[in-house]
Scaffold this motif. Structure first.
Motif, PDB file in Angstrom:
ATOM      1  N   VAL A  78     -22.408 -42.678 -41.519  1.00 38.14           N
ATOM      2  CA  VAL A  78     -22.622 -41.291 -41.898  1.00 38.14           C
ATOM      3  C   VAL A  78     -21.771 -40.415 -40.996  1.00 38.14           C
ATOM      4  CG1 VAL A  78     -24.621 -40.978 -40.372  1.00 38.14           C
ATOM      5  CG2 VAL A  78     -24.352 -39.529 -42.402  1.00 38.14           C
ATOM      6  N   TYR A  79     -21.257 -39.336 -41.567  1.00 42.86           N
ATOM      7  CA  TYR A  79     -20.402 -38.419 -40.844  1.00 42.86           C
ATOM      8  C   TYR A  79     -20.997 -37.021 -40.872  1.00 42.86           C
ATOM      9  CZ  TYR A  79     -17.103 -42.186 -41.891  1.00 42.86           C
ATOM     10  OH  TYR A  79     -16.495 -43.409 -42.027  1.00 42.86           O
ATOM     11  N   LEU A  80     -20.698 -36.269 -39.861  1.00 47.78           N
ATOM     12  CA  LEU A  80     -21.054 -34.859 -39.836  1.00 47.78           C
ATOM     13  C   LEU A  80     -19.818 -34.073 -39.449  1.00 47.78           C
ATOM     14  CD1 LEU A  80     -23.388 -32.811 -40.175  1.00 47.78           C
ATOM     15  CD2 LEU A  80     -23.670 -32.908 -37.691  1.00 47.78           C
ATOM     16  N   GLN A  81     -19.243 -33.397 -40.424  1.00 48.89           N
ATOM     17  CA  GLN A  81     -18.102 -32.534 -40.179  1.00 48.89           C
ATOM     18  C   GLN A  81     -18.623 -31.157 -39.796  1.00 48.89           C
ATOM     19  OE1 GLN A  81     -14.611 -33.149 -40.262  1.00 48.89           O
ATOM     20  NE2 GLN A  81     -14.694 -31.147 -39.273  1.00 48.89           N
ATOM     21  N   MET A  82     -18.320 -30.732 -38.601  1.00 51.50           N
ATOM     22  CA  MET A  82     -18.810 -29.467 -38.076  1.00 51.50           C
ATOM     23  C   MET A  82     -17.643 -28.506 -37.915  1.00 51.50           C
ATOM     24  SD  MET A  82     -21.564 -30.819 -35.232  1.00 51.50           S
ATOM     25  CE  MET A  82     -20.283 -31.587 -34.231  1.00 51.50           C
TER      26      MET A  82
END
Length: 122
Positions: A78-82
């Motif tokens: 899972v990725y979180l692009q901030m």
């Protein structure tokens, strides 16, 4: 057992961007949901974003429009692009996975990563 390993945290200036990654490994049948949570000193852990196995997403109001969660099911990642990061986003970010147990029929368990520090400061 299940292990979650996060990466991608660091120091960034306000308005900057970071991408967090979390890979889940171990013994399980499937991952039903994955998400990111954050916790500042003296405060409770809070949901940042979550994505289900079917692709449904949920975001905290404070990050809507700025953060984007995505999931690569083939890689159990899972990725979180901030983006447009603010000093208020400074926290330890924890990856979470809800998995279907391989050893207990129909059982689902929550697992957490060790956390990765995100610091937004000029």
């Amino acid at each position: 057992q299940v292990q979650l390993v996060e990466s991608g945290g660091g120091l960034v200036q306000p308005g900057g961007s970071l991408r967090l990654s979390c890979t889940t490994s171990g013994s399980f049948i499937s991952i039903n949901g994955m998400g990111w949570y954050r916790q500042a000193p003296g405060k409770e852990r809070e949901l940042v974003a979550r994505v289900t196995d079917g692709g449904s997403t949920n975001y905290a109001d404070s990050v809507k429009g700025r953060f984007f969660i995505s999931r690569d099911n083939a890689k159990n990642t899972v990725y979180l692009q901030m983006s447009s990061l603010k000093p208020e986003d400074t926290d330890v970010y924890y990856c979470n996975a809800r998995v279907l147990s391989r050893s207990v029929l129909s059982a689902q368990y929550e697992y957490w990563g060790q956390g990765t520090q995100v610091t937004v400061s000029s």
